[in-house]
Design an enzyme around this catalytic site. Sequence first.
Site, PDB file in Angstrom:
ATOM      1  CB  SER A  69      -0.868   0.058   1.261  1.00 32.21           C
ATOM      2  OG  SER A  69      -1.690  -1.062   1.349  1.00 32.21           O
TER       3      SER A  69
ATOM      4  CG  HIS B 280      -3.034  -1.070  -3.701  1.00 35.26           C
ATOM      5  ND1 HIS B 280      -3.995  -0.103  -3.516  1.00 35.26           N
ATOM      6  CD2 HIS B 280      -2.663  -1.475  -2.468  1.00 35.26           C
ATOM      7  CE1 HIS B 280      -4.190   0.061  -2.220  1.00 35.26           C
ATOM      8  NE2 HIS B 280      -3.394  -0.760  -1.567  1.00 35.26           N
TER       9      HIS B 280
ATOM     10  CD  GLU C  17      -4.807   2.439  -6.602  1.00 36.01           C
ATOM     11  OE1 GLU C  17      -4.520   3.618  -6.840  1.00 36.01           O
ATOM     12  OE2 GLU C  17      -4.866   1.964  -5.450  1.00 36.01           O
TER      13      GLU C  17
ATOM     14  CG  ASN D 118      -4.631   3.479   0.324  1.00 38.64           C
ATOM     15  OD1 ASN D 118      -5.827   3.332   0.601  1.00 38.64           O
ATOM     16  ND2 ASN D 118      -3.768   2.482   0.386  1.00 38.64           N
TER      17      ASN D 118
HETATM   18  N1  LIG Z   1      -5.697  -4.384   4.913  1.00 38.81           N
HETATM   19  C1  LIG Z   1      -5.940  -3.649   3.838  1.00 38.81           C
HETATM   20  O1  LIG Z   1      -7.004  -3.006   3.711  1.00 38.81           O
HETATM   21  C2  LIG Z   1      -4.964  -3.591   2.690  1.00 38.81           C
HETATM   22  C3  LIG Z   1      -5.421  -3.140   1.442  1.00 38.81           C
HETATM   23  C4  LIG Z   1      -4.558  -3.146   0.352  1.00 38.81           C
HETATM   24  C5  LIG Z   1      -3.233  -3.555   0.536  1.00 38.81           C
HETATM   25  N2  LIG Z   1      -2.805  -3.970   1.755  1.00 38.81           N
HETATM   26  C6  LIG Z   1      -1.409  -4.460   1.862  1.00 38.81           C
HETATM   27  O2  LIG Z   1      -1.459  -5.889   1.772  1.00 38.81           O
HETATM   28  C7  LIG Z   1      -0.401  -6.467   2.561  1.00 38.81           C
HETATM   29  C8  LIG Z   1      -0.995  -7.410   3.595  1.00 38.81           C
HETATM   30  O3  LIG Z   1      -1.890  -6.688   4.412  1.00 38.81           O
HETATM   31  P1  LIG Z   1      -2.980  -7.450   5.301  1.00 38.81           P
HETATM   32  O4  LIG Z   1      -3.934  -6.424   5.761  1.00 38.81           O
HETATM   33  O5  LIG Z   1      -3.475  -8.668   4.610  1.00 38.81           O
HETATM   34  O6  LIG Z   1      -2.047  -7.899   6.543  1.00 38.81           O
HETATM   35  P2  LIG Z   1      -2.340  -9.001   7.657  1.00 38.81           P
HETATM   36  O7  LIG Z   1      -1.563  -8.580   8.843  1.00 38.81           O
HETATM   37  O8  LIG Z   1      -3.803  -9.267   7.757  1.00 38.81           O
HETATM   38  O9  LIG Z   1      -1.690 -10.347   7.034  1.00 38.81           O
HETATM   39  C9  LIG Z   1      -0.331 -10.493   6.742  1.00 38.81           C
HETATM   40  C10 LIG Z   1      -0.007 -11.983   6.714  1.00 38.81           C
HETATM   41  O10 LIG Z   1       1.327 -12.139   6.208  1.00 38.81           O
HETATM   42  C11 LIG Z   1       1.918 -13.207   6.907  1.00 38.81           C
HETATM   43  N3  LIG Z   1       3.359 -13.092   6.764  1.00 38.81           N
HETATM   44  C12 LIG Z   1       4.216 -12.257   7.400  1.00 38.81           C
HETATM   45  N4  LIG Z   1       5.457 -12.444   6.939  1.00 38.81           N
HETATM   46  C13 LIG Z   1       5.395 -13.409   5.991  1.00 38.81           C
HETATM   47  C14 LIG Z   1       6.353 -14.016   5.121  1.00 38.81           C
HETATM   48  N5  LIG Z   1       7.644 -13.685   5.165  1.00 38.81           N
HETATM   49  N6  LIG Z   1       5.909 -14.948   4.254  1.00 38.81           N
HETATM   50  C15 LIG Z   1       4.596 -15.306   4.226  1.00 38.81           C
HETATM   51  N7  LIG Z   1       3.649 -14.761   5.017  1.00 38.81           N
HETATM   52  C16 LIG Z   1       4.059 -13.829   5.877  1.00 38.81           C
HETATM   53  C17 LIG Z   1       1.423 -13.060   8.342  1.00 38.81           C
HETATM   54  O11 LIG Z   1       1.558 -14.261   9.051  1.00 38.81           O
HETATM   55  C18 LIG Z   1      -0.036 -12.645   8.098  1.00 38.81           C
HETATM   56  O12 LIG Z   1      -0.883 -13.787   8.050  1.00 38.81           O
HETATM   57  C19 LIG Z   1       0.370  -5.278   3.143  1.00 38.81           C
HETATM   58  O13 LIG Z   1       1.425  -4.963   2.274  1.00 38.81           O
HETATM   59  C20 LIG Z   1      -0.682  -4.163   3.164  1.00 38.81           C
HETATM   60  O14 LIG Z   1      -0.116  -2.879   3.139  1.00 38.81           O
HETATM   61  C21 LIG Z   1      -3.642  -4.011   2.837  1.00 38.81           C
END
Ligand SMILES: NC(=O)c1ccc[n+]([C@@H]2O[C@H](COP(=O)([O-])OP(=O)(O)OC[C@H]3O[C@@H](n4cnc5c(N)ncnc54)[C@H](O)[C@@H]3O)[C@@H](O)[C@H]2O)c1
Length: 292
Positions: free
Chosen positions: A121, A142, A154, A192
């Site tokens: 993000s 994204h 995106e 965002n």
């Molecule tokens: N939450 C949102 O609304 C949103 C929206 C768009 C993008 N994002 C992006 O998506 C990504 C994930 O966000 P999220 O909200 O799903 O986070 P989250 O915390 O819900 O999940 C992240 C997961 O990644 C796992 N993880 C950590 N290190 C790891 C590794 N080395 N290999 C494999 N798995 C690993 C963790 O165990 C966890 O289950 C981030 O980059 C975030 O910025 C989030």
Amino acid sequence: MNTTSHTVAVLGAGTMGSGIACVMARAGHRTLLFDVDETNLGRGLDTVRGFFDNGVRKGKIDAAQADSAVANLSGTTDLGDLAPADVVVEAIFEDLDLKKETFGRLDGIVSERTLFHTNTSTLSVTGIASGSRLPGRVVGTHYCNPAPLMKLVEVADGRHTEGWAHDATLEFLDTLGKTSVVTKDRPGFIVNRFLIPWENSCIDALESGVGTKESIDAAVRGALGHPMGPFRLLDIVGMDIHKQVAMRLYEQLREPRFFPPPMVERMVAAGDLGRKTGRGFYEYDDNRLFGS
Ligand SMILES: NC(=O)c1ccc[n+]([C@@H]2O[C@H](COP(=O)([O-])OP(=O)(O)OC[C@H]3O[C@@H](n4cnc5c(N)ncnc54)[C@H](O)[C@@H]3O)[C@@H](O)[C@H]2O)c1
């Protein structure tokens, strides 16, 4: 890239990874969901299965389609199992070194033509791509949250993304029924830049007593036509993630509208992160990361 079925590895079984896995499995791609944490992997797999079960119950998807989507899905904690992937979609913690290291390790596992997509993000796609020996294959994709329901993705090339990877990414997103919008590798991409300040202003309205969470959610649905109100959405996003994204954008863009209101810090400190902890603005009695 042709439009037949692909093998897609989704890295991270959290909110976004499990949502993206739903999208891949529904589109007919063999979907390998990977997480380093067994518990999180199990919860992610439950979330995907729950999404399809719910869809059948509500008459939004037929049972045969749901069965076939679920049959496309498998989970693993072994990076080596991702070797057959044509496309890798990274949705792990928002940590530059971790994302770079993961892509670097995958270089030695998957084919040289495998696409690397990052769902970051706030981090630079170019920075993440520098972790791969082949940065030309890395593209920012994204997804909007919740990924199975929102059509927009995106697409942002890094400085060294090659034309074939950009084109193949757009073709691949087409197979998912997504609408792609091409943007630049800049903090917050397009969405965002507007969404985070808007969510902050909704939290601010709640904190200052303009309305209840229910009335603000209802007003946004009714007046702005959003499919869900800001507090239902933030409960899916996760307050930890909202805080992190807001702070990272504030640090990079230096505009006060990105700075999260005080309520965000209190909720994070209390562990009221949203669906992932069972309580955020609302309370939840199931284990799933999204879905009604
Ligand atoms: N939450 C949102 O609304 C949103 C929206 C768009 C993008 N994002 C992006 O998506 C990504 C994930 O966000 P999220 O909200 O799903 O986070 P989250 O915390 O819900 O999940 C992240 C997961 O990644 C796992 N993880 C950590 N290190 C790891 C590794 N080395 N290999 C494999 N798995 C690993 C963790 O165990 C966890 O289950 C981030 O980059 C975030 O910025 C989030």
